[in-house]
Design a protein around this motif. Structure first.
Motif, PDB file in Angstrom:
ATOM      1  N   SER A   1      21.436 -70.597-122.849  1.00 41.18           N
ATOM      2  CA  SER A   1      21.059 -69.396-122.091  1.00 41.18           C
ATOM      3  C   SER A   1      22.401 -68.221-122.559  1.00 41.18           C
ATOM      4  N   GLY A   2      21.856 -67.283-122.284  1.00 41.83           N
ATOM      5  CA  GLY A   2      22.930 -65.936-122.497  1.00 41.83           C
ATOM      6  C   GLY A   2      24.212 -66.314-121.850  1.00 41.83           C
ATOM      7  N   GLY A   3      24.308 -66.728-120.600  1.00 37.69           N
ATOM      8  CA  GLY A   3      25.544 -66.976-119.735  1.00 37.69           C
ATOM      9  C   GLY A   3      26.277 -68.265-120.606  1.00 37.69           C
ATOM     10  N   GLN A   4      25.620 -69.149-120.853  1.00 38.27           N
ATOM     11  CA  GLN A   4      26.456 -70.308-121.653  1.00 38.27           C
ATOM     12  C   GLN A   4      26.624 -69.936-123.060  1.00 38.27           C
ATOM     13  N   ARG A   5      26.082 -68.986-123.590  1.00 35.51           N
ATOM     14  CA  ARG A   5      26.505 -68.858-125.050  1.00 35.51           C
ATOM     15  C   ARG A   5      27.731 -67.831-124.707  1.00 35.51           C
ATOM     16  N   GLN A   6      27.878 -67.034-123.687  1.00 36.80           N
ATOM     17  CA  GLN A   6      29.162 -66.096-123.449  1.00 36.80           C
ATOM     18  C   GLN A   6      30.146 -67.178-123.140  1.00 36.80           C
ATOM     19  N   ARG A   7      29.964 -68.266-122.561  1.00 32.07           N
ATOM     20  CA  ARG A   7      30.981 -69.362-122.184  1.00 32.07           C
ATOM     21  C   ARG A   7      31.583 -69.861-123.565  1.00 32.07           C
ATOM     22  N   ILE A   8      30.678 -70.002-124.480  1.00 34.82           N
ATOM     23  CA  ILE A   8      30.971 -70.507-125.584  1.00 34.82           C
ATOM     24  C   ILE A   8      31.963 -69.577-126.431  1.00 34.82           C
ATOM     25  N   GLY A   9      31.514 -68.229-126.347  1.00 35.36           N
ATOM     26  CA  GLY A   9      32.364 -66.957-127.007  1.00 35.36           C
ATOM     27  C   GLY A   9      33.477 -66.863-126.381  1.00 35.36           C
ATOM     28  N   ILE A  10      33.670 -67.248-124.982  1.00 39.62           N
ATOM     29  CA  ILE A  10      35.172 -67.221-124.450  1.00 39.62           C
ATOM     30  C   ILE A  10      36.038 -68.374-124.797  1.00 39.62           C
ATOM     31  N   ALA A  11      35.236 -69.674-124.722  1.00 41.20           N
ATOM     32  CA  ALA A  11      35.782 -70.820-125.237  1.00 41.20           C
ATOM     33  C   ALA A  11      36.750 -70.625-126.830  1.00 41.20           C
ATOM     34  N   ARG A  12      35.816 -69.980-127.472  1.00 38.10           N
ATOM     35  CA  ARG A  12      36.205 -69.726-128.903  1.00 38.10           C
ATOM     36  C   ARG A  12      37.424 -68.752-128.982  1.00 38.10           C
ATOM     37  N   ALA A  13      37.327 -67.720-127.833  1.00 36.12           N
ATOM     38  CA  ALA A  13      38.616 -66.727-127.899  1.00 36.12           C
ATOM     39  C   ALA A  13      39.951 -67.342-127.383  1.00 36.12           C
ATOM     40  N   LEU A  14      39.444 -68.549-126.482  1.00 34.05           N
ATOM     41  CA  LEU A  14      40.759 -69.254-125.894  1.00 34.05           C
ATOM     42  C   LEU A  14      41.216 -70.127-126.821  1.00 34.05           C
ATOM     43  N   ALA A  15      40.682 -70.682-128.126  1.00 38.94           N
ATOM     44  CA  ALA A  15      41.007 -71.712-128.707  1.00 38.94           C
ATOM     45  C   ALA A  15      42.594 -71.662-129.069  1.00 38.94           C
ATOM     46  N   LEU A  16      43.121 -70.541-129.525  1.00 37.40           N
ATOM     47  CA  LEU A  16      44.467 -70.151-130.232  1.00 37.40           C
ATOM     48  C   LEU A  16      45.514 -70.090-128.947  1.00 37.40           C
ATOM     49  N   HIS A  17      45.179 -70.232-127.786  1.00 37.21           N
ATOM     50  CA  HIS A  17      45.991 -70.144-126.390  1.00 37.21           C
ATOM     51  C   HIS A  17      46.429 -68.470-126.643  1.00 37.21           C
ATOM     52  N   PRO A  18      45.851 -67.670-126.660  1.00 39.91           N
ATOM     53  CA  PRO A  18      46.341 -66.155-126.607  1.00 39.91           C
ATOM     54  C   PRO A  18      46.583 -65.723-125.300  1.00 39.91           C
ATOM     55  N   ASP A  19      47.650 -64.716-125.399  1.00 44.53           N
ATOM     56  CA  ASP A  19      48.239 -64.113-124.048  1.00 44.53           C
ATOM     57  C   ASP A  19      47.322 -62.980-123.632  1.00 44.53           C
ATOM     58  N   VAL A  20      46.463 -62.528-124.778  1.00 42.83           N
ATOM     59  CA  VAL A  20      45.527 -61.084-124.246  1.00 42.83           C
ATOM     60  C   VAL A  20      44.108 -61.492-124.590  1.00 42.83           C
ATOM     61  N   LEU A  21      43.396 -61.232-123.863  1.00 42.21           N
ATOM     62  CA  LEU A  21      41.741 -61.316-124.127  1.00 42.21           C
ATOM     63  C   LEU A  21      41.245 -59.795-124.106  1.00 42.21           C
TER      64      LEU A  21
ATOM     65  N   LEU B   1      35.755 -76.356-124.107  1.00 42.93           N
ATOM     66  CA  LEU B   1      34.501 -76.362-123.472  1.00 42.93           C
ATOM     67  C   LEU B   1      34.439 -76.614-122.083  1.00 42.93           C
ATOM     68  N   ASP B   2      35.074 -77.733-121.857  1.00 46.35           N
ATOM     69  CA  ASP B   2      35.241 -77.902-120.559  1.00 46.35           C
ATOM     70  C   ASP B   2      35.792 -76.954-119.652  1.00 46.35           C
ATOM     71  N   ASP B   3      36.993 -76.280-120.140  1.00 47.15           N
ATOM     72  CA  ASP B   3      37.491 -75.214-119.644  1.00 47.15           C
ATOM     73  C   ASP B   3      36.453 -73.970-119.227  1.00 47.15           C
ATOM     74  N   VAL B   4      35.578 -73.893-119.817  1.00 41.92           N
ATOM     75  CA  VAL B   4      34.500 -72.825-119.515  1.00 41.92           C
ATOM     76  C   VAL B   4      33.350 -73.464-118.740  1.00 41.92           C
ATOM     77  N   GLY B   5      33.415 -74.569-118.336  1.00 40.70           N
ATOM     78  CA  GLY B   5      32.198 -75.008-117.611  1.00 40.70           C
ATOM     79  C   GLY B   5      31.107 -75.728-118.372  1.00 40.70           C
ATOM     80  N   LEU B   6      31.297 -76.023-119.720  1.00 43.76           N
ATOM     81  CA  LEU B   6      30.347 -76.709-120.227  1.00 43.76           C
ATOM     82  C   LEU B   6      30.723 -78.155-120.651  1.00 43.76           C
ATOM     83  N   GLY B   7      29.715 -78.939-120.407  1.00 46.22           N
ATOM     84  CA  GLY B   7      30.076 -80.470-120.531  1.00 46.22           C
ATOM     85  C   GLY B   7      29.864 -80.985-122.061  1.00 46.22           C
ATOM     86  N   ALA B   8      30.265 -82.289-122.185  1.00 45.20           N
ATOM     87  CA  ALA B   8      30.333 -82.763-123.699  1.00 45.20           C
ATOM     88  C   ALA B   8      28.893 -82.760-124.385  1.00 45.20           C
ATOM     89  N   ASP B   9      28.159 -82.598-123.486  1.00 46.29           N
ATOM     90  CA  ASP B   9      26.388 -82.623-124.154  1.00 46.29           C
ATOM     91  C   ASP B   9      26.286 -81.186-124.803  1.00 46.29           C
TER      92      ASP B   9
END
Lengths: 308, 275
Positions: free
Chosen positions: B155-175, B137-145
């Motif tokens: 907000s929509g942008g923050q949600r999309q950041r969560i979606g990106i963090a979820r996609a990055l969780a397994l250390h992919p090579d391709v998004l 979450l820190d990687d995508v700019g969201l704090g511990a709160d």
């Protein structure tokens, strides 16, 4: 001085524009309070009265048979044809009836939810098969089946519970199916699938929690219908057997003395009415609450206000 | 295509995905949703995939993630052909490719907290730790709160950041980014796009960026593929496709980009558009 004093006044009014909207939310319509009072009264009576020393549903005082309510201080609601305390019998009947009904509704909703989720989530042939089964189930005349089985093996509470539990899941299954059918293609359900989750994982984490809310709403509004149904079966002699009382059975027993002691049929009738009508009034709140448009909008307004 | 020594991370070769429907008289009709699509995505590269609605972009994405079965053709991830693998091996390879959904409102389970949403892929893979989730979450700019909050509180942008963090969780090579900003406000779009650029550098990710907003594609992509009716009609470097489009469909797509300055508009605007 006055100008400075006005400033703190101004700020709350500006921020408070959203307050009347938020305040509207928790207001519960009077009808639902009445419904809840009716329900609570019956439940308290059914489960509270047996704790009192006056509780004695089985001892017969034949000399006091068919005493009208209010005549004897020991039997405030009167006695039945065998001189048994009517208040105690009503309370015990309440426990019996409510227990049976809750058991039926719980079994039905769990069974219906499982079948519906499997059907909706897997789709295809399994869906066709299960929904075909549901249609067959709907076409089955439950009362006739119960009469036939009761004639074959003898009527009993367990037979009634079994037959109703095996047949009344269709409504739950259909709702569970349509909800999970809609959820299956939602992105938040696809996400774990893409990331390697098993079907069981996805269903448990994302489908069941969303479906169970709907099941609860359905169950609450179904309890009233099942009370009426089991009471009719008891009345017909297909369910609870004497000397154990149930509301339906009490009406049936009182029917023979309807001229001498009409209260014997009227009292359990009133109790059934109170529960069914009370449940109906209360469940209306649930159904309107579950409509997303109504539920979400006041919440989001509150949150936005809070974040600022 | 220019010759580059970089490794190919995702290769799609002559992919065919068909759907059969039954007409009113019972006659079967086959729809070729993806009709012979081939492309290769190299490490660290962004390939923009553009095309109108219904051209087969979503079917292509679903097929890459195994939600549709191709009739023929192959999908290779890091040189492994997905179709021939055992299911366990396939899962490991498949996880090298992850998806960011278009709609941040429907892609997050409203009942779960941000922590649980990002933790889910880690839990599925049996690699969960609380620290990993916080750092994602820190990687995508969201704090511990953000951890304990539910989607409705973002907000929509923050949600999309969560979606990106979820996609990055397994250390992919391709998004695979399925129109990741089209549901967002313009001001938020820029932030998310810049985040995607930063993440690409940091994790040397390859992006398959699907969009219909051509200006965003131009900003983010190295190469652009144009899809029409299930086929890739043009693939080339960004400048090549945008400045010297070869295919008539690409030209009409480019002509449809709204230009803010009326004097710079390619085609003469009508009176109606002006007002």
């Amino acid at each position: 001085m006055t100008a400075i004093d006005q400033i703190p006044d101004l700020a709350p009014t500006a921020a408070g524009t959203a307050i009347p909207r938020a305040r509207r939310m928790p207001r519960i319509p009077a009808l639902q309070i009445i419904g809840a009072v009716m329900l609570v009264a019956v439940v308290l009576f059914s489960f509270g009265y047996p704790l009192l020393p006056a509780f004695d549903p089985y001892t017969q005082h034949l000399s006091l048979a068919l005493t009208a309510p209010g005549v004897d201080a020991h039997h405030l609601l009167g006695t039945d044809s065998l001189g048994r305390d009517e208040a105690s019998r009503l309370a015990l009947a309440g426990r019996v009836t409510l227990g049976i009904v809750v058991a039926i509704v719980v079994v039905n909703s769990l069974l219906g939810m499982s079948i519906g989720i499997v059907s909706g989530y897997l789709g295809g042939k399994i869906d066709n098969l299960l929904m075909g089964l549901a249609d067959v189930q709907l076409a089955m005349p439950v009362i006739l089946v119960l009469i036939a089985l009761a004639a074959a093996v003898g009527p009993s509470v367990w037979l009634m519970i079994g037959v109703l539990a095996a047949t009344y899941w269709v409504g739950y299954a259909r709702v569970a199916r349509s909800v999970s059918l809609g959820l299956r293609e939602r992105d938040f359900v696809l996400a774990p699938r893409i990331q390697g989750a098993s079907g069981f994982w996805t269903v448990r984490r994302h489908i069941v929690p969303n479906v169970s809310v709907q099941m609860l709403i359905l169950a609450v509004s179904d309890i009233g219908a099942v009370i009426l149904l089991t009471s009719s079966f008891d009345f017909l002699g297909l369910g609870v057997q004497a000397p154990m009382p149930s509301w339906g059975l009490l009406i049936s027993e009182g029917q023979k003395y309807v001229r001498q002691a009409p209260y014997l049929s009227i009292l359990p009738g009133i109790v059934i009415f109170l529960v069914v009508a009370g449940l109906h009034l209360v469940s209306q709140r649930f159904t309107s609450e579950s409509t997303p448009s109504r539920k979400r909008s006041p919440r989001t307004t509150q949150k936005k206000g809070a974040r600022r | 295509m220019n010759d580059s020594p970089a490794e190919t991370v995702l290769a799609v070769d002559d992919l065919q995905v068909h759907f059969s429907t039954r007409g009113s008289r019972g006659a079967r009709r086959t729809i070729r949703a993806v009709d012979g699509v081939s492309f290769a995505l190299r490490r660290g590269e962004t390939l923009g995939l553009v095309g109108e609605s219904g051209c087969g972009k979503s079917t292509l994405v679903r097929t890459i993630f195994g939600l549709n079965t191709p009739v023929s053709g192959s999908i290779e991830v890091l040189g492994h052909r997905l179709a021939g693998l055992s299911s366990r091996r396939r899962r490991a390879i498949q996880n090298r490719v992850q998806l960011v959904f278009q709609d941040p409102y429907s892609s997050l389970n409203p009942r779960l907290t941000a922590h649980d949403i990002v933790a889910e892929p880690l839990r599925i893979a049996g690699r969960y730790s609380r620290g990993t989730v916080a750092s994602l979450l820190d990687d995508v700019g969201l704090g511990a709160d953000a951890l304990a909050k539910r989607p409705a509180q973002f907000s929509g942008g923050q949600r999309q950041r969560i979606g990106i963090a979820r996609a990055l969780a397994l250390h992919p090579d391709v998004l695979v980014l399925d129109e990741p900003v089209s549901a967002l406000d313009v001001s938020v779009q820029a932030q998310v796009i810049n985040l995607l650029k930063d993440l690409q550098e940091k994790h040397s990710l390859s992006y398959l960026f699907i969009a219909h907003d051509l200006s965003v594609v131009r900003y983010l992509s190295d190469r652009v593929a144009v899809m029409q009716k299930g086929k890739l009609v043009e693939v080339g470097s960004k400048d090549q496709v945008f400045d010297a489009p070869e295919h008539p469909y690409t030209r009409s797509l480019l002509a449809s980009i709204p230009v803010a300055d009326p004097r710079r508009r390619a085609d003469a605007p009508t009176q109606l558009q002006e007002s």
